[in-house]
Write a protein that holds these residues in place. Structure first.
Motif, PDB file in Angstrom:
ATOM      1  N   ASN A   1       0.860  -1.306  -0.029  1.00  0.00           N
ATOM      2  CA  ASN A   1      -0.131   0.031   0.017  1.00  0.00           C
ATOM      3  C   ASN A   1       0.911   1.520   0.013  1.00  0.00           C
ATOM      4  OD1 ASN A   1      -2.520  -1.568   0.042  1.00  0.00           O
ATOM      5  ND2 ASN A   1      -2.144  -1.998   2.166  1.00  0.00           N
ATOM      6  N   TYR A   2       1.999   1.210   0.347  1.00  0.00           N
ATOM      7  CA  TYR A   2       3.067   2.497   0.596  1.00  0.00           C
ATOM      8  C   TYR A   2       4.129   2.542  -0.154  1.00  0.00           C
ATOM      9  CZ  TYR A   2      -0.588   3.944   4.312  1.00  0.00           C
ATOM     10  OH  TYR A   2      -1.579   4.106   5.139  1.00  0.00           O
ATOM     11  N   ILE A   3       4.541   3.701  -0.317  1.00  0.00           N
ATOM     12  CA  ILE A   3       5.755   3.812  -1.177  1.00  0.00           C
ATOM     13  C   ILE A   3       6.563   5.013  -0.275  1.00  0.00           C
ATOM     14  CG2 ILE A   3       7.088   5.158  -3.041  1.00  0.00           C
ATOM     15  CD1 ILE A   3       5.079   3.688  -4.865  1.00  0.00           C
ATOM     16  N   LEU A   4       7.862   4.843   0.030  1.00  0.00           N
ATOM     17  CA  LEU A   4       8.719   5.943   0.944  1.00  0.00           C
ATOM     18  C   LEU A   4       8.881   6.918  -0.106  1.00  0.00           C
ATOM     19  CD1 LEU A   4      10.966   3.792   2.895  1.00  0.00           C
ATOM     20  CD2 LEU A   4       9.067   5.056   3.760  1.00  0.00           C
ATOM     21  N   GLY A   5       8.246   8.228   0.352  1.00  0.00           N
ATOM     22  CA  GLY A   5       8.485   9.025  -0.648  1.00  0.00           C
ATOM     23  C   GLY A   5       9.853   9.576  -1.241  1.00  0.00           C
ATOM     24  N   TRP A   6      10.133   9.631  -2.680  1.00  0.00           N
ATOM     25  CA  TRP A   6      11.059  10.061  -3.201  1.00  0.00           C
ATOM     26  C   TRP A   6      10.749  11.678  -3.744  1.00  0.00           C
ATOM     27  CZ3 TRP A   6      10.386  10.076  -8.474  1.00  0.00           C
ATOM     28  CH2 TRP A   6       9.484   9.563  -9.207  1.00  0.00           C
ATOM     29  N   SER A   7       9.590  12.010  -4.009  1.00  0.00           N
ATOM     30  CA  SER A   7       9.238  13.003  -4.623  1.00  0.00           C
ATOM     31  C   SER A   7       7.896  13.093  -4.209  1.00  0.00           C
ATOM     32  CB  SER A   7       9.498  13.179  -6.125  1.00  0.00           C
ATOM     33  OG  SER A   7       9.091  14.236  -6.737  1.00  0.00           O
ATOM     34  N   HIS A   8       7.222  14.577  -4.202  1.00  0.00           N
ATOM     35  CA  HIS A   8       5.885  14.573  -3.310  1.00  0.00           C
ATOM     36  C   HIS A   8       4.715  15.361  -4.468  1.00  0.00           C
ATOM     37  CE1 HIS A   8       7.639  13.284   0.242  1.00  0.00           C
ATOM     38  NE2 HIS A   8       6.636  13.187   0.856  1.00  0.00           N
ATOM     39  N   GLU A   9       4.923  15.161  -5.589  1.00  0.00           N
ATOM     40  CA  GLU A   9       3.641  15.612  -6.528  1.00  0.00           C
ATOM     41  C   GLU A   9       2.569  15.038  -6.072  1.00  0.00           C
ATOM     42  OE1 GLU A   9       6.852  15.148  -7.469  1.00  0.00           O
ATOM     43  OE2 GLU A   9       7.536  16.612  -8.667  1.00  0.00           O
ATOM     44  N   GLU A  10       2.552  13.714  -5.762  1.00  0.00           N
ATOM     45  CA  GLU A  10       1.588  12.631  -5.317  1.00  0.00           C
ATOM     46  C   GLU A  10       0.618  13.226  -4.155  1.00  0.00           C
ATOM     47  OE1 GLU A  10       4.137  11.863  -6.894  1.00  0.00           O
ATOM     48  OE2 GLU A  10       3.686  10.759  -8.540  1.00  0.00           O
ATOM     49  N   ILE A  11       1.366  13.909  -3.301  1.00  0.00           N
ATOM     50  CA  ILE A  11       0.711  14.310  -2.089  1.00  0.00           C
ATOM     51  C   ILE A  11       0.207  15.838  -2.244  1.00  0.00           C
ATOM     52  CG2 ILE A  11       1.189  14.953   0.361  1.00  0.00           C
ATOM     53  CD1 ILE A  11       0.826  12.113   0.271  1.00  0.00           C
ATOM     54  N   ILE A  12       1.178  16.700  -2.938  1.00  0.00           N
ATOM     55  CA  ILE A  12       1.043  18.290  -2.728  1.00  0.00           C
ATOM     56  C   ILE A  12      -0.326  18.549  -3.957  1.00  0.00           C
ATOM     57  CG2 ILE A  12       2.444  18.691  -4.645  1.00  0.00           C
ATOM     58  CD1 ILE A  12       2.122  20.835  -1.241  1.00  0.00           C
ATOM     59  N   THR A  13      -0.323  17.792  -4.961  1.00  0.00           N
ATOM     60  CA  THR A  13      -1.380  18.168  -5.802  1.00  0.00           C
ATOM     61  C   THR A  13      -2.818  17.793  -5.378  1.00  0.00           C
ATOM     62  OG1 THR A  13       0.360  17.417  -7.643  1.00  0.00           O
ATOM     63  CG2 THR A  13      -2.018  18.003  -8.293  1.00  0.00           C
ATOM     64  N   PRO A  14      -3.179  16.851  -4.836  1.00  0.00           N
ATOM     65  CA  PRO A  14      -4.222  16.518  -4.193  1.00  0.00           C
ATOM     66  C   PRO A  14      -4.663  17.611  -3.198  1.00  0.00           C
ATOM     67  CG  PRO A  14      -3.036  14.558  -3.895  1.00  0.00           C
ATOM     68  CD  PRO A  14      -2.253  15.587  -4.862  1.00  0.00           C
ATOM     69  N   LEU A  15      -3.461  17.834  -2.391  1.00  0.00           N
ATOM     70  CA  LEU A  15      -3.508  18.739  -0.883  1.00  0.00           C
ATOM     71  C   LEU A  15      -3.996  20.174  -1.781  1.00  0.00           C
ATOM     72  CD1 LEU A  15      -1.368  18.837   2.039  1.00  0.00           C
ATOM     73  CD2 LEU A  15      -1.382  21.003   0.908  1.00  0.00           C
ATOM     74  N   ALA A  16      -3.563  20.490  -2.780  1.00  0.00           N
ATOM     75  CA  ALA A  16      -3.724  21.932  -3.218  1.00  0.00           C
ATOM     76  C   ALA A  16      -5.160  21.989  -3.555  1.00  0.00           C
ATOM     77  CB  ALA A  16      -2.711  22.085  -4.535  1.00  0.00           C
ATOM     78  N   LYS A  17      -5.996  21.051  -3.824  1.00  0.00           N
ATOM     79  CA  LYS A  17      -7.322  21.076  -4.254  1.00  0.00           C
ATOM     80  C   LYS A  17      -8.093  21.927  -2.997  1.00  0.00           C
ATOM     81  CE  LYS A  17      -8.808  17.348  -7.346  1.00  0.00           C
ATOM     82  NZ  LYS A  17      -9.511  16.267  -7.095  1.00  0.00           N
ATOM     83  N   GLN A  18      -7.368  21.744  -1.877  1.00  0.00           N
ATOM     84  CA  GLN A  18      -8.228  22.280  -0.676  1.00  0.00           C
ATOM     85  C   GLN A  18      -8.143  23.949  -0.799  1.00  0.00           C
ATOM     86  OE1 GLN A  18      -6.860  20.877   3.224  1.00  0.00           O
ATOM     87  NE2 GLN A  18      -6.981  18.851   2.433  1.00  0.00           N
ATOM     88  N   TYR A  19      -7.184  24.331  -1.523  1.00  0.00           N
ATOM     89  CA  TYR A  19      -6.853  25.814  -1.685  1.00  0.00           C
ATOM     90  C   TYR A  19      -7.426  26.504  -2.871  1.00  0.00           C
ATOM     91  CZ  TYR A  19      -3.696  25.014   2.631  1.00  0.00           C
ATOM     92  OH  TYR A  19      -3.320  24.704   3.704  1.00  0.00           O
ATOM     93  N   ILE A  20      -7.386  25.598  -3.832  1.00  0.00           N
ATOM     94  CA  ILE A  20      -7.530  26.615  -5.285  1.00  0.00           C
ATOM     95  C   ILE A  20      -8.894  25.825  -5.858  1.00  0.00           C
ATOM     96  CG2 ILE A  20      -6.542  26.315  -7.695  1.00  0.00           C
ATOM     97  CD1 ILE A  20      -4.085  25.477  -6.406  1.00  0.00           C
ATOM     98  N   ASN A  21      -9.864  27.011  -5.927  1.00  0.00           N
ATOM     99  CA  ASN A  21     -11.201  26.874  -6.812  1.00  0.00           C
ATOM    100  C   ASN A  21     -11.055  27.908  -7.889  1.00  0.00           C
ATOM    101  OD1 ASN A  21     -12.746  24.877  -5.408  1.00  0.00           O
ATOM    102  ND2 ASN A  21     -12.615  26.384  -3.553  1.00  0.00           N
ATOM    103  N   SER A  22     -10.557  29.238  -7.574  1.00  0.00           N
ATOM    104  CA  SER A  22     -10.624  30.127  -8.523  1.00  0.00           C
ATOM    105  C   SER A  22      -9.294  30.733  -8.881  1.00  0.00           C
ATOM    106  CB  SER A  22     -11.821  31.419  -7.903  1.00  0.00           C
ATOM    107  OG  SER A  22     -11.191  32.404  -7.920  1.00  0.00           O
ATOM    108  N   TYR A  23      -9.292  31.573  -9.991  1.00  0.00           N
ATOM    109  CA  TYR A  23      -8.068  32.155 -10.329  1.00  0.00           C
ATOM    110  C   TYR A  23      -7.710  33.240  -9.031  1.00  0.00           C
ATOM    111  CZ  TYR A  23     -10.734  36.525 -11.045  1.00  0.00           C
ATOM    112  OH  TYR A  23     -11.604  37.610 -11.098  1.00  0.00           O
ATOM    113  N   LYS A  24      -8.356  33.694  -8.139  1.00  0.00           N
ATOM    114  CA  LYS A  24      -8.115  34.348  -7.216  1.00  0.00           C
ATOM    115  C   LYS A  24      -7.395  33.706  -5.956  1.00  0.00           C
ATOM    116  CE  LYS A  24     -12.370  37.159  -7.515  1.00  0.00           C
ATOM    117  NZ  LYS A  24     -13.829  37.267  -7.016  1.00  0.00           N
ATOM    118  N   ASN A  25      -7.325  32.412  -6.227  1.00  0.00           N
ATOM    119  CA  ASN A  25      -6.458  31.504  -4.976  1.00  0.00           C
ATOM    120  C   ASN A  25      -5.173  31.643  -5.705  1.00  0.00           C
ATOM    121  OD1 ASN A  25      -9.271  29.672  -5.113  1.00  0.00           O
ATOM    122  ND2 ASN A  25      -8.930  31.198  -3.560  1.00  0.00           N
ATOM    123  N   LEU A  26      -4.895  31.969  -6.789  1.00  0.00           N
ATOM    124  CA  LEU A  26      -3.486  31.557  -7.469  1.00  0.00           C
ATOM    125  C   LEU A  26      -2.895  32.724  -7.554  1.00  0.00           C
ATOM    126  CD1 LEU A  26      -4.689  29.053 -10.281  1.00  0.00           C
ATOM    127  CD2 LEU A  26      -3.270  28.543  -8.052  1.00  0.00           C
TER     128      LEU A  26
END
Ligand code: ZN
Length: 405
Positions: A97-122
């Motif tokens: 089930n798990y991989i030890l992180g060697w890069s974190h696009e796979e965590i940060i991108t889903p996480l960024a969904k919480q912050y980004i809805n509109s161009y105003k968030n960017l």
């Protein structure tokens, strides 16, 4: 800090299997303990350097407007399946089930969904300083190539490619500043995206004989290129003669485009009301590798020569049977913001001087019966062969000036 308390376990025997100066000196000077190939414990004195390197990086990333987070090292494999990076050979898998992180696009991108809805968030950008894992078959060269290592990785999200490009250049400038503050001259090299992306990327390389890459570069204007890209002899920018040397990649920056925002279906509404994918960049610095690189660039046959900005201590007081006076000087310097290590051990002078050279603290002050007869201490910079006497009355001001400049 007294050496009778702050233990530095120097070792006569250095590892020769690593084939690099940084590994040899770090182990010899007791900064790290090698646990296995590419895996190290940072000892108290080594950790002080690592923290200073991290501090410089944090300050520069904060300045460009990145926010620090700390992501997990255990990453769900399903996230890597979404980006089709689950099977890459650098990954350490812990179980199904798990991989030890060697890069974190796979965590940060889903996480960024919480912050980004509109161009105003960017735009929005995050970074972390964290342990990374790579199943490195050629783990050697000390801190230059590890299986477990400390890395700074940053990620930015933008409404337009133009906005991304502007930020990318700001980060590039911040990288030059990080390396400069750490005592290194870095060169920016255009590179292909490799496994990360087919878009453009840049490497920041530092010249050192321990490097595995080779670059041609111009000392005058900073132009640099991979030798793979063709042999040229004079600088295309300023016409000076180019040099060719081994180098180590200390940092890199990538244009990720919309790959990861598409993989995780991260969208925002732009000014026209359209739902589109943000543009993404990523920015890495090998923190522990940088520590190794500094040693490769700053040492002599007797040991390390730390730049003042990352040295474990600013001043090394060598007490030759004058512990009381040494302690007095230590307290005065410390109250002026100077970091002081005092060799108050019951050891012969020769051993103390040899250890001091090996550890490489920028300024050595000797307090002995002979110097005190002249109300003085002996001043010697690690990077110089000359020693001079300096009156104790004038010492604090001189030391503060030396460390700050
Ligand atoms: Zn040039």
């Amino acid at each position: 800090m007294k050496q009778s308390f702050f233990k530095i376990q120097t070792n006569k025997d250095a590892p020769h299997d690593e084939g690099s100066i940084n590994a040899e000196l770090l182990v010899k000077a007791g900064f790290v303990k090698k646990e296995s190939a590419g895996v190290f414990t940072y000892m108290p004195i080594g950790l002080r350097v690592l923290k200073k390197v991290q501090h410089i990086i944090r300050e520069e990333m904060d300045k460009v407007g990145m926010q620090e987070v700390l992501m997990p090292t255990l990453i769900q494999k399903e996230n890597f399946e979404k980006t089709k990076r689950a099977g890459v050979d650098v990954a350490f898998e812990t179980d199904r089930n798990y991989i030890l992180g060697w890069s974190h696009e796979e965590i940060i991108t889903p996480l960024a969904k919480q912050y980004i809805n509109s161009y105003k968030n960017l735009p929005i950008a995050f970074y972390q300083v964290q342990t990374k894992f790579r199943n490195e078959p050629r783990a050697k060269s000390g801190l230059l190539r590890g299986r477990e290592f400390i890395m700074k990785d940053g990620y930015s999200f933008h409404a337009t490619k133009e906005d991304f490009q502007e930020f990318y250049e700001k980060v590039a400038e911040a990288y030059f500043e990080v390396f400069k503050r750490a005592g290194l001259r870095s060169y920016r090299i255009t590179a292909g995206g490799g496994d990360f992306s087919k878009n453009i990327s840049h490497e920041f390389s530092v010249i050192t004989q321990a490097g595995e890459d080779v670059m041609i570069y111009c000392e005058k204007c900073g132009f640099a290129q991979n030798t793979e890209l063709g042999e040229i002899t004079s600088c295309p920018k300023c016409n000076s003669t180019l040099k060719k040397d081994k180098c180590v990649e200390a940092g890199n920056i990538f244009d990720l485009g919309e790959k990861y925002t598409q993989d995780f279906d991260l969208k925002f509404t732009n000014e026209k009301g359209e739902s589109i994918y943000p543009y993404m960049g990523c920015y890495g610095i090998g923190v522990s590798r940088l520590m190794g690189t500094i040693i490769e660039a700053h040492h002599d046959e007797n040991g390390m020569i730390w730049p003042k900005t990352v040295a474990p201590f600013h001043v090394h007081i060598i007490s030759l049977d004058q512990n009381e006076k040494a302690s007095e000087i230590e307290k005065i310097l410390e109250s002026n913001g100077i970091e002081v290590l005092v060799d108050d051990r019951d050891e012969r002078a020769g051993k103390k001087f040899a250890d001091s050279d090996l550890i490489g603290i920028p300024l050595r002050l000797v307090v002995s019966k002979k110097t005190l007869e002249q109300d003085s201490v002996e001043w010697k910079e690690r990077s110089s062969d000359e020693a001079k006497m300096i009156k104790i009355d004038e010492l604090t001001e001189e030391v503060v000036n030396y460390i700050k400049n």
